[in-house]
Design a protein around this motif. Sequence first.
Motif, short mmCIF file in Angstrom:
data_model
loop_
_atom_site.label_atom_id
_atom_site.label_comp_id
_atom_site.label_asym_id
_atom_site.label_seq_id
_atom_site.Cartn_x
_atom_site.Cartn_y
_atom_site.Cartn_z
N ARG A 141 30.49 21.12 21.90
CA ARG A 141 29.91 22.30 22.56
C ARG A 141 29.12 23.19 21.61
O ARG A 141 29.06 24.41 21.82
N PHE A 142 28.54 22.66 20.58
CA PHE A 142 27.91 23.48 19.56
C PHE A 142 26.89 24.45 20.14
O PHE A 142 26.81 25.60 19.72
N SER A 143 26.11 24.02 21.11
CA SER A 143 25.04 24.87 21.66
C SER A 143 25.58 26.09 22.40
O SER A 143 24.85 27.07 22.57
N GLU A 144 26.83 26.06 22.82
CA GLU A 144 27.42 27.20 23.55
C GLU A 144 27.66 28.41 22.64
O GLU A 144 27.50 29.54 23.09
N ALA A 145 28.07 28.18 21.43
CA ALA A 145 28.40 29.29 20.51
C ALA A 145 28.26 28.81 19.06
O ALA A 145 29.26 28.69 18.35
N PRO A 146 27.05 28.55 18.61
CA PRO A 146 26.88 28.00 17.26
C PRO A 146 27.41 28.89 16.14
O PRO A 146 27.97 28.39 15.17
N VAL A 147 27.27 30.19 16.28
CA VAL A 147 27.75 31.10 15.23
C VAL A 147 29.28 31.04 15.14
O VAL A 147 29.85 30.91 14.05
N ALA A 148 29.94 31.12 16.27
CA ALA A 148 31.41 31.09 16.29
C ALA A 148 31.94 29.78 15.72
O ALA A 148 32.88 29.78 14.91
N TYR A 149 31.35 28.67 16.12
CA TYR A 149 31.84 27.38 15.67
C TYR A 149 31.54 27.14 14.19
O TYR A 149 32.35 26.55 13.47
N THR A 150 30.42 27.65 13.73
CA THR A 150 30.10 27.55 12.31
C THR A 150 31.05 28.41 11.48
O THR A 150 31.49 28.01 10.40
N LEU A 151 31.40 29.59 12.00
CA LEU A 151 32.37 30.44 11.31
C LEU A 151 33.74 29.78 11.23
O LEU A 151 34.44 29.91 10.23
N SER A 152 34.13 29.08 12.28
CA SER A 152 35.42 28.36 12.23
C SER A 152 35.39 27.26 11.17
O SER A 152 36.36 27.05 10.45
N ALA A 153 34.25 26.57 11.06
CA ALA A 153 34.10 25.54 10.03
C ALA A 153 34.13 26.17 8.63
O ALA A 153 34.74 25.63 7.70
N PHE A 154 33.49 27.32 8.50
CA PHE A 154 33.52 28.03 7.21
C PHE A 154 34.94 28.45 6.85
O PHE A 154 35.37 28.32 5.70
N ALA A 155 35.68 28.96 7.84
CA ALA A 155 37.08 29.35 7.60
C ALA A 155 37.89 28.14 7.12
O ALA A 155 38.68 28.25 6.18
N ALA A 156 37.66 27.00 7.75
CA ALA A 156 38.37 25.77 7.34
C ALA A 156 38.03 25.41 5.90
O ALA A 156 38.90 25.00 5.13
N ALA A 157 36.76 25.58 5.53
CA ALA A 157 36.34 25.28 4.15
C ALA A 157 37.01 26.23 3.16
O ALA A 157 37.46 25.81 2.08
N VAL A 158 37.10 27.50 3.52
CA VAL A 158 37.77 28.48 2.65
C VAL A 158 39.25 28.11 2.51
O VAL A 158 39.80 28.14 1.40
N SER A 184 34.07 41.05 16.22
CA SER A 184 34.48 40.45 17.49
C SER A 184 35.15 41.46 18.41
O SER A 184 35.11 41.32 19.63
N MET A 185 35.75 42.48 17.84
CA MET A 185 36.36 43.53 18.65
C MET A 185 35.31 44.55 19.10
O MET A 185 35.35 45.02 20.23
N ALA A 186 34.36 44.85 18.22
CA ALA A 186 33.33 45.84 18.53
C ALA A 186 32.31 45.31 19.54
O ALA A 186 31.83 46.05 20.39
N ASP A 187 31.97 44.02 19.43
CA ASP A 187 30.97 43.42 20.32
C ASP A 187 31.42 42.04 20.75
O ASP A 187 30.97 41.03 20.20
N PRO A 188 32.33 41.97 21.71
CA PRO A 188 32.86 40.67 22.14
C PRO A 188 31.77 39.70 22.62
O PRO A 188 31.93 38.49 22.50
N ALA A 189 30.67 40.22 23.14
CA ALA A 189 29.59 39.35 23.63
C ALA A 189 28.93 38.58 22.48
O ALA A 189 28.35 37.51 22.70
N ALA A 190 29.03 39.10 21.28
CA ALA A 190 28.44 38.41 20.12
C ALA A 190 29.21 37.14 19.77
O ALA A 190 28.70 36.26 19.09
N PHE A 191 30.45 37.06 20.23
CA PHE A 191 31.30 35.89 19.99
C PHE A 191 31.78 35.34 21.33
O PHE A 191 32.92 35.59 21.73
N PRO A 192 30.91 34.60 22.03
CA PRO A 192 31.30 34.09 23.34
C PRO A 192 32.46 33.10 23.30
O PRO A 192 33.10 32.86 24.31
N SER A 193 32.74 32.57 22.14
CA SER A 193 33.88 31.69 21.95
C SER A 193 34.61 32.15 20.70
O SER A 193 33.98 32.59 19.74
N ALA A 194 35.92 32.05 20.71
CA ALA A 194 36.72 32.55 19.59
C ALA A 194 36.55 31.71 18.34
O ALA A 194 36.31 30.51 18.40
N THR A 195 36.65 32.37 17.21
CA THR A 195 36.72 31.71 15.92
C THR A 195 38.14 31.86 15.40
O THR A 195 38.96 32.56 15.99
#
Length: 121
Positions: free
Chosen positions: A31-48, A82-93
């Motif tokens: 589902r990458f096209s649905e929320a690319p920023v959120a999913y990329t952030l989750s991948a970054f968190a995994a890398a950290v 994510s708390m200030a602007d929930p619309a910016a993160f349509p899917s959770a990270t």
Amino acid sequence: MGSGPGRALVAVYGLFTLAAGARAAVQIATRFSEAPVAYTLSAFAAAVYLVLTIALARGNRRLALAACCVELAGVLVVGTLSMADPAAFPSATVWSGYGSGYVFIPLVLPFVGLYWLLRRR
């Protein structure tokens, strides 16, 4: 990190590497096209988390400290945004809502890691 608490910290970071990495991999693959920023952030968190797991296991204190600081900054920034602007993160990270999807462990973990690393000078 040869002692009990150090080993436990390595195990928890290893578990979070797997959890965040698997979640990000499935989200990116399906589902990458649905929320690319959120999913990329989750991948970054995994890398950290992976860097932290390896650094702690090998006793690389400097790298572990740097990665803990990145982790803390990430969870605080992403959590706040994510708390200030929930619309910016349509899917959770992993770090959305300060890690609320993971019982807030992502918020607590960097503090525990920093405490452990700074205590063991």
